[in-house]
Motif scaffolding. Structure first.
Motif, PDB file in Angstrom:
ATOM      1  N   MET A   1       0.816  -1.209   0.000  1.00  0.00           N
ATOM      2  CA  MET A   1       0.000   0.000   0.000  1.00  0.00           C
ATOM      3  C   MET A   1       0.853   1.264   0.000  1.00  0.00           C
ATOM      4  SD  MET A   1      -3.044   1.013   2.692  1.00  0.00           S
ATOM      5  CE  MET A   1      -1.927   1.123   4.104  1.00  0.00           C
ATOM      6  N   VAL A   2       1.985   1.254   0.722  1.00  0.00           N
ATOM      7  CA  VAL A   2       2.756   2.495   0.881  1.00  0.00           C
ATOM      8  C   VAL A   2       4.123   2.467   0.223  1.00  0.00           C
ATOM      9  CG1 VAL A   2       1.597   3.056   3.037  1.00  0.00           C
ATOM     10  CG2 VAL A   2       3.725   1.775   3.103  1.00  0.00           C
ATOM     11  N   GLY A   3       4.599   1.290  -0.180  1.00  0.00           N
ATOM     12  CA  GLY A   3       5.944   1.211  -0.760  1.00  0.00           C
ATOM     13  C   GLY A   3       6.058   0.086  -1.748  1.00  0.00           C
ATOM     14  N   PHE A   4       5.113   0.022  -2.680  1.00  0.00           N
ATOM     15  CA  PHE A   4       5.064  -1.077  -3.641  1.00  0.00           C
ATOM     16  C   PHE A   4       6.368  -1.162  -4.433  1.00  0.00           C
ATOM     17  CE2 PHE A   4       3.087  -3.029  -7.573  1.00  0.00           C
ATOM     18  CZ  PHE A   4       2.873  -4.249  -6.975  1.00  0.00           C
ATOM     19  N   GLY A   5       6.939  -2.355  -4.502  1.00  0.00           N
ATOM     20  CA  GLY A   5       8.213  -2.533  -5.188  1.00  0.00           C
ATOM     21  C   GLY A   5       9.400  -2.364  -4.269  1.00  0.00           C
ATOM     22  N   ALA A   6       9.194  -2.592  -2.977  1.00  0.00           N
ATOM     23  CA  ALA A   6      10.257  -2.379  -1.996  1.00  0.00           C
ATOM     24  C   ALA A   6      11.437  -3.323  -2.212  1.00  0.00           C
ATOM     25  CB  ALA A   6       9.706  -2.563  -0.580  1.00  0.00           C
ATOM     26  N   ASN A   7      12.624  -2.825  -1.842  1.00  0.00           N
ATOM     27  CA  ASN A   7      13.849  -3.626  -1.887  1.00  0.00           C
ATOM     28  C   ASN A   7      13.909  -4.603  -0.718  1.00  0.00           C
ATOM     29  OD1 ASN A   7      15.486  -2.452  -4.077  1.00  0.00           O
ATOM     30  ND2 ASN A   7      15.448  -0.616  -2.820  1.00  0.00           N
ATOM     31  N   LEU A   8      14.742  -5.608  -0.873  1.00  0.00           N
ATOM     32  CA  LEU A   8      15.159  -6.399   0.277  1.00  0.00           C
ATOM     33  C   LEU A   8      15.921  -5.490   1.233  1.00  0.00           C
ATOM     34  CD1 LEU A   8      16.471  -9.517  -1.658  1.00  0.00           C
ATOM     35  CD2 LEU A   8      14.432  -9.481  -0.213  1.00  0.00           C
ATOM     36  N   ALA A   9      15.815  -5.764   2.527  1.00  0.00           N
ATOM     37  CA  ALA A   9      16.483  -4.923   3.524  1.00  0.00           C
ATOM     38  C   ALA A   9      17.987  -4.905   3.318  1.00  0.00           C
ATOM     39  CB  ALA A   9      16.143  -5.420   4.925  1.00  0.00           C
ATOM     40  N   ALA A  10      18.568  -6.026   2.893  1.00  0.00           N
ATOM     41  CA  ALA A  10      20.011  -6.085   2.672  1.00  0.00           C
ATOM     42  C   ALA A  10      20.436  -5.225   1.493  1.00  0.00           C
ATOM     43  CB  ALA A  10      20.453  -7.529   2.448  1.00  0.00           C
ATOM     44  N   GLU A  11      19.494  -4.897   0.624  1.00  0.00           N
ATOM     45  CA  GLU A  11      19.796  -4.077  -0.561  1.00  0.00           C
ATOM     46  C   GLU A  11      19.734  -2.597  -0.220  1.00  0.00           C
ATOM     47  OE1 GLU A  11      21.496  -4.349  -3.784  1.00  0.00           O
ATOM     48  OE2 GLU A  11      20.271  -6.156  -3.586  1.00  0.00           O
ATOM     49  N   ALA A  12      18.673  -2.213   0.434  1.00  0.00           N
ATOM     50  CA  ALA A  12      18.513  -0.815   0.849  1.00  0.00           C
ATOM     51  C   ALA A  12      17.493  -0.774   1.971  1.00  0.00           C
ATOM     52  CB  ALA A  12      18.050   0.050  -0.316  1.00  0.00           C
ATOM     53  N   THR A  13      17.827  -0.076   3.038  1.00  0.00           N
ATOM     54  CA  THR A  13      16.927   0.044   4.177  1.00  0.00           C
ATOM     55  C   THR A  13      16.416   1.475   4.248  1.00  0.00           C
ATOM     56  OG1 THR A  13      18.047  -1.701   5.425  1.00  0.00           O
ATOM     57  CG2 THR A  13      16.748  -0.130   6.675  1.00  0.00           C
ATOM     58  N   TYR A  14      15.092   1.604   4.368  1.00  0.00           N
ATOM     59  CA  TYR A  14      14.462   2.916   4.422  1.00  0.00           C
ATOM     60  C   TYR A  14      13.945   3.180   5.831  1.00  0.00           C
ATOM     61  CZ  TYR A  14      14.274   2.609  -0.721  1.00  0.00           C
ATOM     62  OH  TYR A  14      14.592   2.484  -2.053  1.00  0.00           O
ATOM     63  N   LEU A  15      14.070   4.435   6.257  1.00  0.00           N
ATOM     64  CA  LEU A  15      13.524   4.883   7.538  1.00  0.00           C
ATOM     65  C   LEU A  15      12.713   6.141   7.285  1.00  0.00           C
ATOM     66  CD1 LEU A  15      16.927   4.310   8.012  1.00  0.00           C
ATOM     67  CD2 LEU A  15      15.999   4.024  10.308  1.00  0.00           C
ATOM     68  N   ASN A  16      11.657   6.322   8.053  1.00  0.00           N
ATOM     69  CA  ASN A  16      10.807   7.486   7.844  1.00  0.00           C
ATOM     70  C   ASN A  16      10.490   8.153   9.177  1.00  0.00           C
ATOM     71  OD1 ASN A  16       9.226   9.062   5.875  1.00  0.00           O
ATOM     72  ND2 ASN A  16       7.496   8.416   7.129  1.00  0.00           N
ATOM     73  N   ALA A  17      10.617   9.486   9.215  1.00  0.00           N
ATOM     74  CA  ALA A  17      10.327  10.254  10.425  1.00  0.00           C
ATOM     75  C   ALA A  17       9.260  11.298  10.131  1.00  0.00           C
ATOM     76  CB  ALA A  17      11.588  10.930  10.950  1.00  0.00           C
TER      77      ALA A  17
END
Length: 461
Positions: free
Chosen positions: A327-343
């Motif tokens: 719903m909010v990040g369709f097409g997300a990477n594997l965590a080992a590839e790229a990790t996203y954080l949101n504030a």
């Protein structure tokens, strides 16, 4: 005469009381009996959500951007007036293609590349089933054969087989791009990417990639189309899609629950009566509400930051996380590839506001642990880029940041430009209203993946 005597002398009133009691019992029993269906519908909606969204996204792209089975390259970053999707990336240029495995198999070629690159392949359920690039295959490039579940041909020498379990697949690639001045170098890498059928490859037939170009009239967003689907339409779509895009063997219990709901693979729209359809609609509504509430939970924040789960893009049976990420990040990477954080809040839990000034401080030994690179991007309350005189939408380790004498780093987040000595470390924010910051860490070290490193909180000045 007391009340009891009056009722005894008025049998019609007594009879109506009995009728009312019976009606209440019947209605209560009916509502209670449907609670199981409500829960079942909610669980099944969450389970099938990413598959239906994948089809809506594929349909939108292939009818407005490019046909299926064609490589499409994005040539430049979006600007502040970009409104196609939220939280656009200012770190990488995209390459993508929607693949029909029935028309394959497909030969995908990647050139040698000394910068960060990832070409990830997602199945119809939004799981990454293969990842090509810096982390997995190194800088040498390679030639890969993409095949569906039923293909049993011979893999040509020199090719690596990448097999999908579903007919519908999405190639979503990202190439590190160090600002607009770097476009030409990235375009050269994109030119070395190739996607063609195995037959075309055998005949040495060239299939040119297409440029990413938005249509004059944009189609409705897939999420908007998803919300418009009535219960029969949603579950009918799910039933048809599961025929060519089967659930995993480990999803057997979820498939059995779909059958209990009257949804069977390949049969199309379920045959519900009026009450059943309305009950399923309630379940879908509850599921949507719970998905949105999951995003708003603050008890899971660390220093004001929300981090994607470690099993993102390899969800297994965590259907709730899978649906929310779709719903909010369709097409997300594997965590080992790229990790996203949101504030969306500062270190003290207060909502970030454009009329305030903020600082993000990294100690010298606490800089983001990225083996590739890291960035911070500011977005307005709707998730869009923020206009500013520098046309600066992100800051990161590829920028000319000024570090403190002890090696620590201060980044300023405010609407007004600071003094000249601090300008290089300024990330512009809106002049009013809430905003958010997204941190992206490409190729995070094990220290971050293990949870030993946490993003520091944003300090209000």
């Amino acid at each position: 005469m007391n009340t009891s005597e009056k009722l005894q002398k008025r049998p019609s009133v007594r009879n109506w009381l009995w009728v009312g009691l019976v009606v209440l019992l019947i209605v209560g029993s009916t509502l209670w009996s449907q609670m199981g269906t409500v829960r079942l519908a909610a669980k099944s909606y969450v389970f099938g959500y990413p598959l239906v969204l994948t089809e809506l996204t594929r349909n939108s792209f292939t009818h407005s951007i490019a046909p299926a089975n064609r490589l499409v390259n994005m040539a430049e970053f979006p600007e502040a007036d970009f409104r196609v999707f939220v939280r656009p990336n200012i770190d990488t240029l995209y390459t993508q293609a929607w693949l029909d495995m029935e028309a394959g198999p497909w030969v995908f070629e990647v050139p040698a590349c000394s910068r960060y690159l990832v070409m990830q392949f997602l199945d119809a359920w939004s799981n990454v089933f293969a990842s090509v690039g810096t982390r997995t295959t190194g800088d040498e490039g390679g030639r890969f054969l993409l095949a569906g579940p039923d293909w049993d041909g011979q893999v040509p020498e020199g090719m690596t087989l990448l097999r999908s379990s579903t007919r519908m697949n999405w190639l979503l690639g990202r190439i590190q791009t160090n600002g607009k001045a770097d476009y030409s170098a990235v375009h050269a890498i994109q030119a070395g990417l190739s996607l063609r059928s195995l037959d075309d490859w055998k005949q040495d037939k060239v299939v040119e990639a297409l440029p990413f170009k938005l249509p004059e009239q944009l189609p409705p967003s897939p999420l908007f189309e998803m919300r418009k689907l009535a219960p029969r339409a949603f579950f009918g779509q799910l039933s048809r899609l599961m025929e060519d895009n089967p659930a995993a063997a480990t999803d057997a219990a979820a498939v059995a629950e779909l059958e209990q709901l009257g949804v069977r693979v390949g049969e199309g729209e379920p045959r519900w009566n009026w009450l059943q359809e309305k009950t399923v609609a309630v379940g879908m509504w509850l599921a949507e509400r719970e998905m949105h509430e999951a995003l708003e939970r603050r008890d899971l924040l660390v220093n004001g930051w929300r981090q994607a789960p470690k099993h993102i893009a390899a969800f297994g049976q965590d259907y709730g996380v899978r649906a929310v990420v779709a719903m909010v990040g369709f097409g997300a990477n594997l965590a080992a590839e790229a990790t996203y954080l949101n504030a969306i809040t500062d270190a003290h839990g207060e909502v970030l506001q454009g009329d305030q000034r903020y600082r993000l401080h990294f100690a010298a030994d606490q800089l983001p642990p990225a083996k590739a690179f890291w960035s911070l991007t500011a977005y307005d309350d709707d998730g869009y880029l923020i206009p500013n005189p520098l046309h600066r939408f992100a800051l990161g380790d590829r920028d000319k940041l000024v570090y403190n004498p002890d090696g620590s780093l201060n980044l300023l987040m405010q609407s007004e430009a600071p003094g000249e000595e601090q300008l290089s470390n300024w990330l512009p924010t809106p002049n009013s209203g809430p905003f958010s910051i997204t941190g992206r860490i490409y190729l995070p070290t094990q220290r971050m993946l293990d949870g030993q490193w946490q993003m520091p909180g944003i300090e209000r000045l």
